[in-house]
Design a protein around this motif. Structure first.
Motif, PDB file in Angstrom:
ATOM      1  N   LYS A 157      48.037  32.013  54.017  1.00 19.85           N
ATOM      2  CA  LYS A 157      48.506  30.664  54.340  1.00 19.85           C
ATOM      3  C   LYS A 157      47.335  29.682  54.340  1.00 19.85           C
ATOM      4  CE  LYS A 157      52.656  31.971  56.892  1.00 19.85           C
ATOM      5  NZ  LYS A 157      53.270  32.136  58.221  1.00 19.85           N
ATOM      6  N   HIS A 161      47.369  26.687  49.353  1.00 20.54           N
ATOM      7  CA  HIS A 161      47.413  25.340  48.770  1.00 20.54           C
ATOM      8  C   HIS A 161      46.380  25.157  47.656  1.00 20.54           C
ATOM      9  CE1 HIS A 161      44.288  25.240  51.829  1.00 20.54           C
ATOM     10  NE2 HIS A 161      43.775  24.172  51.242  1.00 20.54           N
ATOM     11  N   ASN A 193      50.108  36.633  60.850  1.00 15.46           N
ATOM     12  CA  ASN A 193      50.452  35.216  60.796  1.00 15.46           C
ATOM     13  C   ASN A 193      50.028  34.576  59.477  1.00 15.46           C
ATOM     14  OD1 ASN A 193      51.593  35.192  63.363  1.00 15.46           O
ATOM     15  ND2 ASN A 193      49.669  34.652  64.370  1.00 15.46           N
ATOM     16  N   ALA A 196      51.234  35.335  53.290  1.00 17.47           N
ATOM     17  CA  ALA A 196      51.910  34.223  52.625  1.00 17.47           C
ATOM     18  C   ALA A 196      53.351  34.547  52.240  1.00 17.47           C
ATOM     19  CB  ALA A 196      51.121  33.809  51.382  1.00 17.47           C
ATOM     20  N   VAL A 198      57.241  36.227  53.006  1.00 18.87           N
ATOM     21  CA  VAL A 198      58.156  36.350  54.138  1.00 18.87           C
ATOM     22  C   VAL A 198      59.034  37.583  53.956  1.00 18.87           C
ATOM     23  CG1 VAL A 198      58.178  33.889  54.691  1.00 18.87           C
ATOM     24  CG2 VAL A 198      59.817  34.779  53.038  1.00 18.87           C
ATOM     25  N   ASP A 203      63.190  30.731  56.749  1.00 15.93           N
ATOM     26  CA  ASP A 203      62.435  29.490  56.917  1.00 15.93           C
ATOM     27  C   ASP A 203      62.479  28.712  55.604  1.00 15.93           C
ATOM     28  OD1 ASP A 203      60.646  27.455  57.299  1.00 15.93           O
ATOM     29  OD2 ASP A 203      59.124  28.677  58.283  1.00 15.93           O
ATOM     30  N   SER A 205      61.917  25.569  54.930  1.00 17.16           N
ATOM     31  CA  SER A 205      60.813  24.637  54.677  1.00 17.16           C
ATOM     32  C   SER A 205      59.618  25.357  54.083  1.00 17.16           C
ATOM     33  CB  SER A 205      60.412  23.912  55.962  1.00 17.16           C
ATOM     34  OG  SER A 205      59.958  24.837  56.937  1.00 17.16           O
ATOM     35  N   TYR A 206      59.332  26.588  54.590  1.00 19.55           N
ATOM     36  CA  TYR A 206      58.213  27.357  54.047  1.00 19.55           C
ATOM     37  C   TYR A 206      58.537  27.853  52.640  1.00 19.55           C
ATOM     38  CZ  TYR A 206      54.473  30.749  53.544  1.00 19.55           C
ATOM     39  OH  TYR A 206      53.386  31.446  53.071  1.00 19.55           O
ATOM     40  N   GLU A 207      59.785  28.257  52.453  1.00 16.06           N
ATOM     41  CA  GLU A 207      60.217  28.708  51.128  1.00 16.06           C
ATOM     42  C   GLU A 207      60.076  27.581  50.106  1.00 16.06           C
ATOM     43  OE1 GLU A 207      64.155  30.682  49.058  1.00 16.06           O
ATOM     44  OE2 GLU A 207      63.951  30.759  51.238  1.00 16.06           O
ATOM     45  N   ASN A 208      60.411  26.372  50.523  1.00 15.12           N
ATOM     46  CA  ASN A 208      60.263  25.210  49.644  1.00 15.12           C
ATOM     47  C   ASN A 208      58.793  24.942  49.324  1.00 15.12           C
ATOM     48  OD1 ASN A 208      63.017  24.797  49.584  1.00 15.12           O
ATOM     49  ND2 ASN A 208      63.004  23.327  51.271  1.00 15.12           N
ATOM     50  N   LEU A 209      57.932  25.126  50.326  1.00 19.28           N
ATOM     51  CA  LEU A 209      56.491  24.948  50.118  1.00 19.28           C
ATOM     52  C   LEU A 209      55.971  25.947  49.093  1.00 19.28           C
ATOM     53  CD1 LEU A 209      53.683  23.755  50.895  1.00 19.28           C
ATOM     54  CD2 LEU A 209      53.585  25.497  52.701  1.00 19.28           C
ATOM     55  N   ILE A 210      56.361  27.212  49.243  1.00 14.64           N
ATOM     56  CA  ILE A 210      55.948  28.254  48.294  1.00 14.64           C
ATOM     57  C   ILE A 210      56.400  27.893  46.884  1.00 14.64           C
ATOM     58  CG2 ILE A 210      56.360  30.643  47.575  1.00 14.64           C
ATOM     59  CD1 ILE A 210      56.432  31.406  50.545  1.00 14.64           C
TER      60      ILE A 210
END
Length: 352
Positions: A157, A161, A193, A196, A198, A203, A205-210
């Protein structure tokens, strides 16, 4: 055993490493063994390498610090195998590079943990981003066909980016391939934690980020003509993990033969795994010692055959499912047979 009975053997030359990477398991344990494989022991492995297509000289340590790496590369090449390793680049100066090239090293992967110096250096303690780039460029500026060079980028994580950025860095350095990988062996809360991927789709929002980052990475790779290999970020049961114990095996610094590196860390006894947030104890798994036993005897032990049988059954089920889908028939059961017990708590079996 015929020619190239095995696709790849991963042979651990040392368990020592000068780095203190935040995602490495060694700092979780007090009983970590730090030792090198002696050349006299490696010579016991050598006759079997005529059955092996590719030899990967790495394990839980940094192979470059083994005092006889050059000699061992030369010995492997004489057996007709491809040989190489993944490295942090620690201590790889111009003289060392020239010697590896002269011995015919076939492939080298360079471990990066960021697309910038700040991120990389904060994760791979004792590794310097700019020094590593300088070493890579010394290779690529020679414009040789061998060794084949690639970047290995372990995704957290903390650095996900910068995936598009490492593509640009690789292109500038003259490297045309990047292998992105997830953390596999999780041993503490921080690592859990930081993974990267899941284990459950819970989640959005996290899936969208990935999805956003991977799409940008793919676009950047196409623009710069860099080949990339991306892992899955959503866990899903796979028939055969990427370690492929049906064709590959791992030999520890002590000569122990295991299906993969993740099943034989250099520890005294059991080891801890955090699998999708839950802690498990796992026993080290070896089917024999190649320093004292014939590899065919080890490979054909009943316990080893039973271990591989589970994966053959899973592979067969996957093929049957594929055939039904190809014939536009709806399968009644999508589940695979159970994997071997030690593999049930390994993230590799989730295809990530």
């Amino acid at each position: 055993m015929g020619t190239h009975r095995f696709n790849a053997w991963q042979i651990e030359l040392t368990t020592r490493c000068p780095l203190q990477c935040s995602m490495c398991i060694k700092d979780t344990y007090r009983d970590w063994h730090r030792r090198d494989m002696e050349v006299k022991d490696f010579l016991k492995i050598l006759p079997y390498l005529k059955y092996v297509r590719s030899v990967v000289l790495e394990g839980w340590g940094e192979s470059l610090i083994h005092p006889h790496l050059i000699e061992i590369v030369s010995l492997v090449k004489k057996q007709g195998c491809e040989v190489g390793f993944v490295t942090s680049g620690y201590g790889l100066n111009e003289t060392y590079v020239d010697r590896l090239i002269s011995e015919g090293i076939d492939f080298i992967g360079f471990s990066f943990s960021g697309g910038t110096q700040k991120t990389h250096n904060s994760i791979r303690i004792n590794s310097d981003f700019e020094d590593l780039l300088k070493t890579v460029k010394y290779f690529t500026e020679k414009n040789l066909k061998k060794p084949r060079l690639h970047v290995v980028y372990l995704i957290l994580k903390e650095n996900i980016h910068e995936m598009p950025e490492i593509v640009k860095v690789a292109k500038e350095a003259g490297i045309k391939e990047i292998v992105f990988i997830n953390i596999t062996h999780v041993t503490n809360k921080w690592q859990d934690n930081e993974r990267a991927f899941v284990c459950r789709k819970d989640d959005k929002s996290y899936e969208n980020l990935i999805n956003s980052i991977t799409k940008e990475t793919i676009r950047t790779a196409k623009k710069h003509n860099v080949r990339i290999n991306l892992p899955n970020f959503i866990a899903s049961d796979v028939a055969l993990c990427s370690e492929n114990p049906l064709e590959n095996l791992y030999i520890s610094v002590e000569g122990e033969v295991s299906p993969c590196v993740y099943l034989y860390p250099p520890l005294d006894n059991d080891f801890k795994r955090i699998f999708c947030g839950e802690e498990f104890k796992t026993s080290k798994l070896s089917f024999g010692n190649i320093f004292y036993e014939d590899i065919e005897a080890i490979w054909n032990k009943q316990e080893y055959l039973a271990f591989r049988k589970r994966f053959y059954e899973r592979k067969e089920k996957a093929q049957n499912l594929y055939n039904l889908l190809f014939e536009q028939k709806r399968p009644m059961d999508f589940t695979f047979p159970e994997p071997p017990e030690p593999c049930k708590t390994c993230h590799k079996i989730l295809g990530v």
